[in-house]
Design a protein around this motif. Structure first.
Motif, PDB file in Angstrom:
ATOM      1  N   ARG A  54       0.834  -1.241  -0.045  1.00 57.26           N
ATOM      2  CA  ARG A  54      -0.079   0.035  -0.140  1.00 57.26           C
ATOM      3  C   ARG A  54       0.802   1.394   0.120  1.00 57.26           C
ATOM      4  NH1 ARG A  54      -3.289  -0.345   4.843  1.00 57.26           N
ATOM      5  NH2 ARG A  54      -1.572   0.713   5.861  1.00 57.26           N
ATOM      6  N   PHE A  55       2.032   1.154   0.794  1.00 57.83           N
ATOM      7  CA  PHE A  55       2.852   2.389   0.764  1.00 57.83           C
ATOM      8  C   PHE A  55       3.532   2.611  -0.491  1.00 57.83           C
ATOM      9  CE2 PHE A  55       7.109   4.101   1.691  1.00 57.83           C
ATOM     10  CZ  PHE A  55       6.831   5.361   2.346  1.00 57.83           C
ATOM     11  N   ALA A  56       3.981   1.405  -0.989  1.00 57.51           N
ATOM     12  CA  ALA A  56       4.763   1.534  -2.644  1.00 57.51           C
ATOM     13  C   ALA A  56       3.748   2.420  -3.481  1.00 57.51           C
ATOM     14  CB  ALA A  56       5.074   0.247  -2.938  1.00 57.51           C
ATOM     15  N   THR A  57       2.480   2.031  -3.436  1.00 56.50           N
ATOM     16  CA  THR A  57       1.534   2.381  -4.313  1.00 56.50           C
ATOM     17  C   THR A  57       1.255   3.949  -4.213  1.00 56.50           C
ATOM     18  OG1 THR A  57       0.514   0.222  -4.402  1.00 56.50           O
ATOM     19  CG2 THR A  57      -0.917   2.069  -5.299  1.00 56.50           C
ATOM     20  N   VAL A  58       1.122   4.363  -2.711  1.00 59.00           N
ATOM     21  CA  VAL A  58       0.669   5.654  -2.562  1.00 59.00           C
ATOM     22  C   VAL A  58       1.931   6.646  -2.869  1.00 59.00           C
ATOM     23  CG1 VAL A  58       0.271   7.256  -0.534  1.00 59.00           C
ATOM     24  CG2 VAL A  58      -1.052   5.008  -0.872  1.00 59.00           C
ATOM     25  N   VAL A  59       2.972   6.179  -2.527  1.00 63.77           N
ATOM     26  CA  VAL A  59       4.177   7.091  -2.608  1.00 63.77           C
ATOM     27  C   VAL A  59       4.881   7.058  -4.029  1.00 63.77           C
ATOM     28  CG1 VAL A  59       6.554   7.364  -1.400  1.00 63.77           C
ATOM     29  CG2 VAL A  59       4.438   6.724  -0.021  1.00 63.77           C
ATOM     30  N   ARG A  60       4.538   6.394  -4.838  1.00 67.68           N
ATOM     31  CA  ARG A  60       5.024   6.301  -6.226  1.00 67.68           C
ATOM     32  C   ARG A  60       5.081   7.626  -6.855  1.00 67.68           C
ATOM     33  NH1 ARG A  60       2.027   2.169  -8.812  1.00 67.68           N
ATOM     34  NH2 ARG A  60       3.021   0.767  -7.600  1.00 67.68           N
ATOM     35  N   SER A  61       3.935   8.358  -6.800  1.00 69.14           N
ATOM     36  CA  SER A  61       4.096   9.705  -7.686  1.00 69.14           C
ATOM     37  C   SER A  61       5.003  10.677  -6.961  1.00 69.14           C
ATOM     38  CB  SER A  61       2.742  10.064  -7.890  1.00 69.14           C
ATOM     39  OG  SER A  61       2.349  10.530  -6.420  1.00 69.14           O
ATOM     40  N   SER A  62       5.071  10.537  -5.458  1.00 69.42           N
ATOM     41  CA  SER A  62       5.883  11.612  -4.988  1.00 69.42           C
ATOM     42  C   SER A  62       7.370  11.471  -4.935  1.00 69.42           C
ATOM     43  CB  SER A  62       5.400  11.893  -3.207  1.00 69.42           C
ATOM     44  OG  SER A  62       5.445  10.643  -2.725  1.00 69.42           O
ATOM     45  N   ARG A  63       7.451   9.980  -5.194  1.00 71.19           N
ATOM     46  CA  ARG A  63       9.023   9.891  -4.992  1.00 71.19           C
ATOM     47  C   ARG A  63       9.392   9.906  -6.403  1.00 71.19           C
ATOM     48  NH1 ARG A  63       8.798   3.949  -4.672  1.00 71.19           N
ATOM     49  NH2 ARG A  63       8.850   4.062  -2.617  1.00 71.19           N
ATOM     50  N   ARG A  64       8.635   9.790  -7.520  1.00 70.46           N
ATOM     51  CA  ARG A  64       9.246  10.351  -8.849  1.00 70.46           C
ATOM     52  C   ARG A  64       9.453  11.486  -8.982  1.00 70.46           C
ATOM     53  NH1 ARG A  64       4.605   7.514 -11.761  1.00 70.46           N
ATOM     54  NH2 ARG A  64       5.506   5.339 -11.973  1.00 70.46           N
ATOM     55  N   HIS A  66      10.260  13.631  -6.210  1.00 74.30           N
ATOM     56  CA  HIS A  66      11.427  14.104  -5.341  1.00 74.30           C
ATOM     57  C   HIS A  66      12.468  13.764  -6.014  1.00 74.30           C
ATOM     58  CE1 HIS A  66      13.675  14.291  -1.756  1.00 74.30           C
ATOM     59  NE2 HIS A  66      14.327  13.182  -1.996  1.00 74.30           N
ATOM     60  N   VAL A  67      12.569  12.689  -6.736  1.00 77.01           N
ATOM     61  CA  VAL A  67      13.818  12.254  -7.765  1.00 77.01           C
ATOM     62  C   VAL A  67      14.131  13.214  -8.752  1.00 77.01           C
ATOM     63  CG1 VAL A  67      14.884  10.594  -9.159  1.00 77.01           C
ATOM     64  CG2 VAL A  67      13.855   9.878  -7.072  1.00 77.01           C
ATOM     65  N   ASN A  68      13.106  13.855  -9.514  1.00 73.96           N
ATOM     66  CA  ASN A  68      13.378  14.745 -10.346  1.00 73.96           C
ATOM     67  C   ASN A  68      13.793  16.142  -9.945  1.00 73.96           C
ATOM     68  OD1 ASN A  68      13.104  15.903 -12.800  1.00 73.96           O
ATOM     69  ND2 ASN A  68      10.827  16.266 -12.958  1.00 73.96           N
ATOM     70  N   TYR A  69      13.670  16.473  -8.581  1.00 73.68           N
ATOM     71  CA  TYR A  69      14.059  17.621  -7.764  1.00 73.68           C
ATOM     72  C   TYR A  69      15.403  17.517  -7.583  1.00 73.68           C
ATOM     73  CZ  TYR A  69       9.460  19.371  -7.011  1.00 73.68           C
ATOM     74  OH  TYR A  69       8.050  19.898  -6.949  1.00 73.68           O
ATOM     75  N   ILE A  70      15.993  16.061  -7.192  1.00 74.46           N
ATOM     76  CA  ILE A  70      17.279  15.808  -6.897  1.00 74.46           C
ATOM     77  C   ILE A  70      18.234  15.966  -8.339  1.00 74.46           C
ATOM     78  CG2 ILE A  70      19.164  14.155  -6.542  1.00 74.46           C
ATOM     79  CD1 ILE A  70      16.697  13.013  -4.486  1.00 74.46           C
TER      80      ILE A  70
END
Length: 158
Positions: A54-64, A66-70
């Protein structure tokens, strides 16, 4: 994996819910990176797996995002070292059809500083050529009342 009979193939892939060992094996695969009893205890594995999926599904868009900001921050830091602004750097690469994505640019900025420096020098050169072209066009006297084909072409090409 070799299946000796059709029955074993059918049992393995088409009826996994009847085979308890398949279910346990699957849960062990999903919990290999956990610590402690959540990794080894079958009863605790179920809730841990449910929560992690469930966490992996919810956080997928914010992880992308965040990586783009990095990636953007790394490119901006590399540009700042060479005296180029991030926005003009990216715009110049786009205008000159240099198709390098942010991931590759950020790895160049971190691990290949000379290659990134050459890209920054290219951007600086393009910028100075545009400035000189703009100044030459503004300084160039225009005859009054005469419109030539070169003047029309210059307006429509730019």
């Amino acid at each position: 994996m070799v299946f000796l009979t059709r029955h074993l193939l059918y049992r393995r892939f088409y009826q996994p819910h009847h085979d308890r060992s398949w279910k346990k094996e699957m849960q062990n695969r999903l919990t290999w990176h956990f610590y402690g009893r959540r990794r080894n205890c079958y009863a605790l594995q179920k809730d841990a797996i449910r929560r992690s999926l469930r966490f992996a599904t919810v956080v997928r868009s914010s992880r992308r995002r965040h990586v783009n900001y990095i990636f953007s921050d790394r490119i901006a830091a590399g540009c700042a070292q060479h005296g180029v602004q991030y926005s003009s750097f990216m715009r110049s690469l786009y205008e000159n059809n240099i198709a390098i994505d942010k991931k590759v640019l950020s790895s160049l900025a971190v691990y290949e500083p000379r290659t990134f420096q050459s890209l920054c020098e290219f951007v600086k050169k393009q910028h100075t050529e545009k400035v000189y072209a703009g100044l030459a066009a503004s300084v160039e006297p225009t005859p009054s009342g005469i419109v030539t084909r070169e003047m029309v072409d210059k307006v429509y090409k730019s």
